[in-house]
Scaffold this motif. Structure first.
Motif: not given
Length: 370
Positions: A97, A129, A132, A160-161, A164, A166, A198, A200-201, A204-205
């Motif tokens: 990331c 992605f 984003y 997206f957020m 993924h 937020l 970032q 948060d993303v 999540s992933v």
């Protein structure tokens, strides 16, 4: 054993120690006290000390002479494998990331989000992605203040957020940021809003993938140090900022470290006893005073100081903090133990394949005994 690598660009060991002792960074303290700290020499001289050169070294274990990536974005042309390529060859997954000047080889397993300065490296999977990466790149790479972002781009980014990770805390922070901007000059804090999104993303992933190796890169504090050390420690400088500048930016550097401290706390909670947690920084920064006689400098000029190689004896120099030869990293294994004495190593980074944990590249480490 999974590994999470926090890549916080150009942190200053001197400031980190000071802020920890002042009680500003409780999570950094908790992390440091459960890990071994090692400081290493980049083994390079100017002009080969830029972070986009050194991060390639950390990720590959190759010196600049070996990898040859001198400019930002040249990392995408490098054919040598990075840590995550080796992990992929071992049939394990990765979540990379934002790592600086990075790329992936054919056969890469997992997700890859390039750094926001990237112009040739593309995300993996691209469609996942794209919304984003497009919006973030537009804002980071556009220096006019008017990025080419359409309402559709903003809508897709928001969607997206929402899908993924937020978080409510990020939404609250964004609302607070916009409200404060109406009353005073705090736009400089927007860089930390991007860090929040970032993270948060990333979280999540990570939770959905449970990858074997994951990395998370941010640069906001390095930016604050480059531009606002004069306001942070005015007593060091002959050329003084205005009172308004000191009031506006005087707390910017501390705010950057506290922002990272929040991320460290959440990373410790994510890792628990199920993953190794690693903190890396490529190079470090110190203030530079050598140009005070001719009007000061506000560029990322590099000045090498051998005293910068010592964790406790960073020299007190100048205006724009230059990148120094030393770096550091903390590695906390799952069997938490009291912190051993700092260890100096020539090469440090991280490579974990199978049940083995090794070091490659250059940096510093906080590592408890196995």
């Amino acid at each position: 054993m999974r590994t999470i690598v926090l890549e916080f660009n150009e942190l200053s060991p001197q400031l980190l120690d000071r802020f920890i002792e002042q009680g500003h960074l409780p999570n950094f303290r908790r992390f440091r006290d459960s890990a071994m700290v090692a400081v290493t020499d980049a083994e390079e001289t100017a002009p080969n000390l830029e972070p986009w050169i050194q991060w390639v070294t950390v990720h590959t274990g190759l010196s600049f002479a070996e990898h040859g990536c001198f400019n930002l974005n040249e990392g995408s042309d490098l054919t040598a494998p990075r840590l995550w390529d080796l992990v992929s060859r071992a049939d394990q997954t990765n979540w990379i990331c934002g790592s600086m000047n990075a790329a992936v080889q054919p056969g890469f397993r997992g997700c890859f989000l390039p750094d926001p300065w990237a112009t040739s490296a593309e995300p993996v999977p691209l469609n996942m992605f794209r919304p984003y990466a497009r919006l973030v790149r537009s804002y980071v790479q556009e220096h006019s203040g008017r990025p080419e972002v359409s309402p559709v781009d903003v809508l897709r980014f928001g969607q997206f957020m929402l899908r993924h990770g937020l978080s409510a805390s990020s939404v609250a922070a964004l609302i607070k940021q916009l409200a404060q901007e109406r009353r005073r000059d705090v736009k400089w804090r927007r860089a930390m809003m991007l860090d929040r999104l970032q993270w948060d993303v990333f979280r999540s992933v990570y939770k959905s993938m449970q990858p074997y190796l994951s990395t998370f890169f941010i640069n906001s504090t390095a930016h604050f140090q480059h531009f606002h050390w004069r306001e942070f420690e005015p007593g060091l400088f002959r050329i003084q900022s205005s009172e308004k500048q000191r009031q506006t930016y005087g707390d910017a550097i501390l705010a950057g470290y506290q922002n990272m401290d929040r991320i460290v706390g959440e990373a410790l909670s994510m890792a628990r006893d199920e993953a190794n947690l690693v903190l890396l920084t490529a190079l470090s920064q110190q203030p530079m005073l050598t140009h005070e006689e001719d009007g000061g400098v506000r560029s990322s000029a590099i000045e090498i100081s051998k005293s910068c190689l010592n964790w406790r004896e960073l020299s007190r120099g100048g205006h724009t903090p230059p990148s120094c030869r030393s770096s550091f990293c903390f590695i906390s294994r799952t069997n938490r133990q009291p912190r051993p004495p700092p260890h100096r190593s020539r090469r440090c980074g991280l490579l974990t394949v199978g049940n083995r944990c090794g070091l490659a590249g250059k940096g510093v480490a906080w590592m408890p005994d196995a």
